[in-house]
Design an enzyme around this catalytic site. Structure first.
Site, PDB file in Angstrom:
ATOM      1  N   CYS A 132     -39.884  14.745  25.068  1.00  0.00           N
ATOM      2  CA  CYS A 132     -39.300  14.110  24.314  1.00  0.00           C
ATOM      3  C   CYS A 132     -39.965  14.621  23.401  1.00  0.00           C
ATOM      4  O   CYS A 132     -39.311  14.755  22.273  1.00  0.00           O
ATOM      5  CB  CYS A 132     -39.689  12.680  23.431  1.00  0.00           C
ATOM      6  SG  CYS A 132     -41.331  12.339  23.434  1.00  0.00           S
ATOM      7  N   HIS A 276     -43.866   7.877  22.679  1.00  0.00           N
ATOM      8  CA  HIS A 276     -42.370   9.074  22.968  1.00  0.00           C
ATOM      9  C   HIS A 276     -42.294   9.193  21.478  1.00  0.00           C
ATOM     10  O   HIS A 276     -42.694   8.945  20.548  1.00  0.00           O
ATOM     11  CB  HIS A 276     -41.879   7.249  22.845  1.00  0.00           C
ATOM     12  CG  HIS A 276     -39.716   8.041  23.046  1.00  0.00           C
ATOM     13  ND1 HIS A 276     -39.866   8.953  24.361  1.00  0.00           N
ATOM     14  CD2 HIS A 276     -39.347   7.880  22.415  1.00  0.00           C
ATOM     15  CE1 HIS A 276     -38.770   8.984  24.300  1.00  0.00           C
ATOM     16  NE2 HIS A 276     -38.173   8.594  23.352  1.00  0.00           N
ATOM     17  N   ASN A 302     -32.787   9.351  19.587  1.00  0.00           N
ATOM     18  CA  ASN A 302     -33.362   9.070  20.744  1.00  0.00           C
ATOM     19  C   ASN A 302     -33.394  10.807  21.570  1.00  0.00           C
ATOM     20  O   ASN A 302     -32.247  11.301  20.895  1.00  0.00           O
ATOM     21  CB  ASN A 302     -32.989   8.337  21.668  1.00  0.00           C
ATOM     22  CG  ASN A 302     -35.220   7.671  22.166  1.00  0.00           C
ATOM     23  OD1 ASN A 302     -35.194   8.857  22.929  1.00  0.00           O
ATOM     24  ND2 ASN A 302     -34.019   6.676  23.206  1.00  0.00           N
TER      25      ASN A 302
END
Length: 335
Positions: A132, A276, A302
């Site tokens: 990520c 994250h 995301n």
């Protein structure tokens, strides 16, 4: 006789519930193309039913945001933990001079949304890889490079996963360290010539950057400081474009589908309690009604595919540092 009827009713209720669960499970597998062995199917179904009950309970009680099934619903906690791939290092504020954007003197729009901007590339899927951080770093650089030069095109996350020695590939990283790597080692290469292929933590590849021409270079990057400061983030968002940040992901977040996400357990005192990386691409406010106050929110991108959340995006409460999102915003400028 009464006891017999009571027992019979219980048996019938259990049978009906089991049939409903089996039908839900079959429908889920078909929708998300899940093909399990007979042995694995038992455990996967157990995970799914557990999530089904949690989703039903949440949607019954929560009016601000909703949960729903997605590709994670039958996974184990070990599998979803892989997606929590951010490892933020100690914050290093760069000393170089930069423009200071007056927050109180400059009018800010009530709404910003970069989701349809031509410089923002489509949402991607990091797969079963804690990359990520690479997606957050590249998304902001892609946008800023396009904004500066007019050249629209994807840059390579895979190059960072394979080559960035400041981070840990599929095992996590820090998006500002990714910018530092790109700043020191030439820049980012074209995403078409070096496509994303990582699917698991075992697929960190051999670095192939030497055979690819640099498509964008990092000119400058820094944190949005002081923090947390929602108004300052709004100002930087207006001037710089999408801003990467780090958040704490709770189990409930995996099943977000709509509304403005919030969770009391996600108001944390430790700024390093994050796992994250995401990208803030806008903000707005849900208007007040006769029964509920207005809800300010961030629009956030995301890297779990367009099949997750709202087309790959989510809304999260703004102004309360929900899940630490207002503690880790940063920006990058292309050279």
């Amino acid at each position: 006789m009464k006891l017999y009827l009571a027992i019979l009713l219980v048996i019938v209720a259990v049978a009906v519930a089991s049939k409903e669960e089996e039908d839900l499970w079959k429908s889920y597998k078909k929708k998300f193309n899940k093909n399990h062995s007979s042995k694995e199917d038992v455990n996967r179904k157990r995970n799914f039913i557990k999530r089904q009950k949690a989703i039903e309970a949440h949607n019954r009680d929560n009016k601000e945001w909703k949960m729903g099934h997605n590709k994670f619903s039958d996974m184990t906690e070990e599998e979803t933990n892989v997606l929590r791939g951010t490892k933020m290092v100690k914050r290093r504020v760069k000393s170089a001079s930069e423009p200071i954007y007056p927050v109180n003197e400059r009018p800010l729009p009530t709404y910003i949304d970069y989701r349809s901007n031509r410089c923002l590339q489509p949402v991607e899927d990091q797969g079963e890889c804690g990359s990520c951080w690479a997606f957050a770093a590249i998304t902001a650089l892609e946008f800023n490079h396009c904004k500066k030069t007019g050249a629209r095109g994807p840059l390579s996350e895979q190059m960072l996963v394979d080559c960035d020695t400041y981070n840990f590939g599929c095992n996590g990283g820090d998006f500002t360290q990714a910018w530092q790597y790109l700043e020191n080692y030439g820049g980012a290469v074209n995403g078409t010539s070096y496509p994303y292929v990582s699917g698991t933590t075992q697929t960190n590849g051999t670095c192939k950057s030497g055979s690819n021409a640099v498509a964008a270079r990092v000119g400058y990057y820094n944190w949005v400081i002081p923090y947390p400061n929602a108004t300052l983030i709004m100002s930087y968002l207006q001037m710089e474009g999408p801003l990467p940040s780090a958040i704490k992901v709770l189990d409930s977040f995996f099943y977000y589908t709509s509304g403005v996400y919030s969770d009391p357990a996600c108001i944390v005192s430790d700024e390093y309690d994050v796992n994250h990386a995401v990208v803030i691409v806008g903000y707005g406010t849900v208007p007040s009604t006769t029964t509920s106050p207005a809800i300010p929110y961030w629009i956030v991108r995301n890297s779990w595919s367009t099949g997750w959340g709202n087309g790959g995006y989510f809304f999260i409460r703004r102004g309360v540092n929900m899940c630490n999102i207002e503690s880790w915003t940063a920006f990058v400028r292309a050279a």
